[in-house]
Every structure is written in C-alpha cells, then in structure tokens.
Design a protein around this motif. Sequence first.
Motif, PDB file in Angstrom:
ATOM      1  N   UNK A   1       0.822  -1.208   0.000  1.00  0.00           N
ATOM      2  CA  UNK A   1       0.000   0.000   0.000  1.00  0.00           C
ATOM      3  C   UNK A   1       0.856   1.258   0.000  1.00  0.00           C
ATOM      4  N   UNK A   2       1.936   1.261   0.790  1.00  0.00           N
ATOM      5  CA  UNK A   2       2.776   2.451   0.897  1.00  0.00           C
ATOM      6  C   UNK A   2       3.345   2.868  -0.463  1.00  0.00           C
ATOM      7  N   UNK A   3       3.673   1.900  -1.305  1.00  0.00           N
ATOM      8  CA  UNK A   3       4.293   2.226  -2.588  1.00  0.00           C
ATOM      9  C   UNK A   3       3.282   2.634  -3.652  1.00  0.00           C
ATOM     10  N   UNK A   4       2.081   2.039  -3.634  1.00  0.00           N
ATOM     11  CA  UNK A   4       1.188   2.257  -4.778  1.00  0.00           C
ATOM     12  C   UNK A   4      -0.138   2.940  -4.469  1.00  0.00           C
ATOM     13  N   UNK A   5      -0.547   2.991  -3.212  1.00  0.00           N
ATOM     14  CA  UNK A   5      -1.882   3.512  -2.903  1.00  0.00           C
ATOM     15  C   UNK A   5      -2.090   4.922  -3.442  1.00  0.00           C
ATOM     16  N   UNK A   6      -1.207   5.837  -3.066  1.00  0.00           N
ATOM     17  CA  UNK A   6      -1.392   7.244  -3.421  1.00  0.00           C
ATOM     18  C   UNK A   6      -1.130   7.527  -4.894  1.00  0.00           C
ATOM     19  N   UNK A   7      -0.570   6.562  -5.604  1.00  0.00           N
ATOM     20  CA  UNK A   7      -0.336   6.744  -7.043  1.00  0.00           C
ATOM     21  C   UNK A   7      -1.609   6.559  -7.853  1.00  0.00           C
ATOM     22  N   UNK A   8      -2.637   5.943  -7.257  1.00  0.00           N
ATOM     23  CA  UNK A   8      -3.791   5.487  -8.024  1.00  0.00           C
ATOM     24  C   UNK A   8      -5.021   6.365  -7.918  1.00  0.00           C
ATOM     25  N   UNK A   9      -5.699   6.539  -9.054  1.00  0.00           N
ATOM     26  CA  UNK A   9      -6.974   7.252  -9.142  1.00  0.00           C
ATOM     27  C   UNK A   9      -7.937   6.385  -9.931  1.00  0.00           C
ATOM     28  N   UNK A  10      -9.115   6.190  -9.375  1.00  0.00           N
ATOM     29  CA  UNK A  10     -10.129   5.399 -10.059  1.00  0.00           C
ATOM     30  C   UNK A  10     -11.154   6.363 -10.642  1.00  0.00           C
ATOM     31  N   UNK A  11     -11.216   6.422 -11.974  1.00  0.00           N
ATOM     32  CA  UNK A  11     -12.103   7.361 -12.653  1.00  0.00           C
ATOM     33  C   UNK A  11     -13.416   6.675 -13.013  1.00  0.00           C
ATOM     34  N   UNK A  12     -14.514   7.296 -12.607  1.00  0.00           N
ATOM     35  CA  UNK A  12     -15.855   6.784 -12.890  1.00  0.00           C
ATOM     36  C   UNK A  12     -16.694   7.925 -13.451  1.00  0.00           C
ATOM     37  N   UNK A  13     -17.803   7.580 -14.077  1.00  0.00           N
ATOM     38  CA  UNK A  13     -18.706   8.592 -14.632  1.00  0.00           C
ATOM     39  C   UNK A  13     -20.015   8.617 -13.866  1.00  0.00           C
ATOM     40  N   UNK A  14     -20.559   9.810 -13.703  1.00  0.00           N
ATOM     41  CA  UNK A  14     -21.846   9.968 -13.024  1.00  0.00           C
ATOM     42  C   UNK A  14     -22.966   9.598 -13.981  1.00  0.00           C
ATOM     43  N   UNK A  15     -23.661   8.507 -13.683  1.00  0.00           N
ATOM     44  CA  UNK A  15     -24.804   8.087 -14.498  1.00  0.00           C
ATOM     45  C   UNK A  15     -26.071   8.854 -14.142  1.00  0.00           C
ATOM     46  N   UNK A  16     -26.287   9.012 -12.833  1.00  0.00           N
ATOM     47  CA  UNK A  16     -27.546   9.612 -12.364  1.00  0.00           C
ATOM     48  C   UNK A  16     -27.309  10.518 -11.168  1.00  0.00           C
ATOM     49  N   UNK A  17     -28.154  11.533 -11.041  1.00  0.00           N
ATOM     50  CA  UNK A  17     -28.242  12.336  -9.829  1.00  0.00           C
ATOM     51  C   UNK A  17     -29.640  12.100  -9.279  1.00  0.00           C
ATOM     52  N   UNK A  18     -29.729  11.550  -8.071  1.00  0.00           N
ATOM     53  CA  UNK A  18     -31.022  11.146  -7.513  1.00  0.00           C
ATOM     54  C   UNK A  18     -31.226  11.840  -6.159  1.00  0.00           C
ATOM     55  N   UNK A  19     -32.265  12.640  -6.075  1.00  0.00           N
ATOM     56  CA  UNK A  19     -32.577  13.352  -4.837  1.00  0.00           C
ATOM     57  C   UNK A  19     -33.691  12.633  -4.091  1.00  0.00           C
ATOM     58  N   UNK A  20     -33.442  12.317  -2.833  1.00  0.00           N
ATOM     59  CA  UNK A  20     -34.451  11.720  -1.960  1.00  0.00           C
ATOM     60  C   UNK A  20     -34.759  12.728  -0.854  1.00  0.00           C
ATOM     61  N   UNK A  21     -35.745  12.457   0.003  1.00  0.00           N
ATOM     62  CA  UNK A  21     -36.015  13.394   1.102  1.00  0.00           C
ATOM     63  C   UNK A  21     -34.820  13.634   2.017  1.00  0.00           C
ATOM     64  N   UNK A  22     -33.850  12.699   2.042  1.00  0.00           N
ATOM     65  CA  UNK A  22     -32.737  12.828   2.979  1.00  0.00           C
ATOM     66  C   UNK A  22     -31.385  13.055   2.316  1.00  0.00           C
ATOM     67  N   UNK A  23     -31.213  12.597   1.070  1.00  0.00           N
ATOM     68  CA  UNK A  23     -29.874  12.512   0.486  1.00  0.00           C
ATOM     69  C   UNK A  23     -29.913  12.833  -0.998  1.00  0.00           C
ATOM     70  N   UNK A  24     -28.800  13.383  -1.488  1.00  0.00           N
ATOM     71  CA  UNK A  24     -28.593  13.496  -2.932  1.00  0.00           C
ATOM     72  C   UNK A  24     -27.554  12.449  -3.321  1.00  0.00           C
TER      73      UNK A  24
END
Length: 410
Positions: free
Chosen positions: A271-294
């Motif tokens: 982990x010490x050698x590679x953790x901070x080197x990594x970025x996981x890129x994802x795309x936002x499919x949906x924005x969903x608003x509920x009474x409590x959370x977005x």
Amino acid sequence: MELKDNAYCIQGVQLQQIAEEFGTPVYVYDADKIVSQINTLKDAFADLPLKIKYAVKSLTNLSILKLMRQNGTEVDTVSIQEVKLAMMAGFTPEEILFTPNSVSFSEIQEAVELGVVINIDNISILEQFGHTYGNSKSCCIRLNPHIMAGGNHKISTGHIDSKFGISYYQMRHILRVVKTYNMDISGLHMHTGSDILDAEVFLQGANILFEAAMEFPDLQFIDFGSGFKVAYKESDNTTDIKKLGKRLGAAFRAFCKKYGRDLEIWFEPGKYLVSESGYFLVSANTIKTTPATVFVGVNSGMNHLLRPMMYDAYHEIFNVSNPGGTKRLYSVVGYICETDTFGWDRPMNEVREGDVLAIKNAGAYGISMASNYNSRFRPAEVLVYKGKAHLIRKREEMEDLTRNQVQIEM
C-alpha cells in the motif's frame, strides 16, 4: 496530481483526457509517485543493507512489477501465481520471497522447485519442510509477535487471534523442529498489519525478532514486513519514514553488533508504494434526490473497488469535470444490486450527469480485489509514465465472462 489551468493533471496529462481516451471506469496510476515512495524508503535506510520487497498482492499488473524492478525493488508474493507473475516481469527467483498462508505443501514444493525464498508461518508446514528438505533448502520463519497494530481489525495480522505467523510463545517448539531436521533458517519475519503510525510498534516487534534471532546462528536477513500508513485525507497523520529509519536503524545496528555480523534488513511495502499513485475514474450516471440525500450513481461499484464496503475504508472523491463548481453534498453510490457506497455525505463541486469523478488512493487493493459480480466487466488500467498515458490492461469484454464456462446439452 496537480490542478493546472483548471484541469486535474498527472505529469501534465489531464485526467479528463484519460477518461475520454480510455473510457470509464478506469484505474490510473502515476509512475512518478511510485518511484518517489521507493526513494523515500531507500533514503530513510540509506546506511543499511536494505531490500525492499514490494508486496505484489496490492497491485499485480506486469507493467507495475517491471516499474518496481526498474527502480531496485524485489518482491514479496503470497501465491504461486504471484511468483510466476513476478518471474514474467523479470525478477529472478532469489529476488522473490514467497509468504503463503494456509496453502497445501504441494504449492510450497512448487515454489521450492522454482528457487524462490520460502517463508513459513505454520509449525506443521515447518515440520514437513524439514522432513522433506533437511538442510538442503533454506527457509525463513514468520513469527507472530502478538502486537495489536493497524487500523481496521481485518488488516491487523500480528495479534494473538491472527491466523498469520507462528506464535513467538512457541519458540521452543520451533527450535526443536529446526534441530531435529538440521534446518537452514536464513531469515526471521514479522508483519503486524497496515496503517501503523508509531515507530514504537516496529521497535516493539523488532525487539522480539532480535531476541529470537540469537537462537539462529546462520541468518542472512530480518524482515520487518510493512504497514506504513498513507494519507487518505488531507488531515491524516502518516508514518514518519525518516524517523522510523533513524530509530529502527539504530536498533538494528546495535543488534547486528551483538549478533556478531551484519544482516540485511527487509521491508514488504505494498500500500505504501502504490496507494497514493492510483486514481479510479468513474462517470456519473444519475443524480437522484431523496427526502434525505442526494445520490450520485456512478458506472462502477464494489465489484471494482471493494475497500469501502469491505473495510469501511475512506477514499477522497472529487469532480474531475467541474473543478470550479459550487460545493454541494453528495453520497456516491455504485450500480451493483446491493448496498454499494463509495462515500457518504461528501462535499464536492457540483456534479452533473456525465461528469467524471476521481476516487483517490486507488492504487492498492483496487483492481487486485476486483470481481465480475453482477456479470460486470473489470475495468481498464492506465499508467502515466514519462508524461504519457499508457494502457496497461484492456477493459474486459463479453467473451471474457464466458471464456472458461462449459455449456452442457440441455
């Protein structure tokens, strides 16, 4: 990573461009960060005969293994498959430590035939090894120092209830086995877990290894494992590697003087050698608003990055596509048919459907723990090396899901 001209970049390469070129989800690694971590560890122990054994299980991609070898590390492996991957990447058998747990003796015999360094953490296996090889093959012994260290209990490996290592309370039994078969013990090893902040933990374990080492006259090395803590948040404390090098280095030199000759000092950072080197890129499919959370629903899930659900691990998340947007509060969730959350109530620049999000600290135990759950494809991997983005693993396709299935006549 830097924010340059309102764009997040690695070595001048924009994360947004990587997402557009290779698609999402995609793992992205910064080679310069990996090399920097290697050099920090080397510098901290510069006056000792140091060997860095990269813990392959954290990230097994062959290009990453070649980068490690190019920069002077060796490797620690936990399966015969990892041994073979390391050899494919160019490591010699002598550079490979094999530290399995709960494997059959036949797997250990296969590793012996390949010529790698064997590390044994079970008295039963130690007896079988001694009976089979006597002193014709050397081995290392992994001791459990009974030290509670690390963060989540699932990654603490040195406490009394851990399945790892032979209890140092069983030293008399170990010595009887070694004497009975006239075994050649080349090293002693411990690993107490991840997220260790305090040099005192290493020193506490070191004193146990130093005491045990006096019983073995022919040692070549002592392996202190790893567990160095990396930052997951800006405010996180991390292991002071320079301080550790100074304090543990002094203790190690004093031990070697007492032992009568100099030994090698080994560490197994993953982990010490590679953790901070990594970025996981994802795309936002949906924005969903509920009474409590977005909710921001993204095109990935715990099938690709298991750590948040497995360990309650915190990974910072930011909006690559809208770095100047107004801050809002979101919960980022995946597309797996389970409770599948990357982060609750995270402040991020406003997220719109189609935006690319980056999940930080994704270099370690990301792709290596990924699965095809929900019959989803595992993502691609990209290495930014010398200012250019290189594809180092293709995204899976439908044929990858069915390749090894055998259909019967119905």
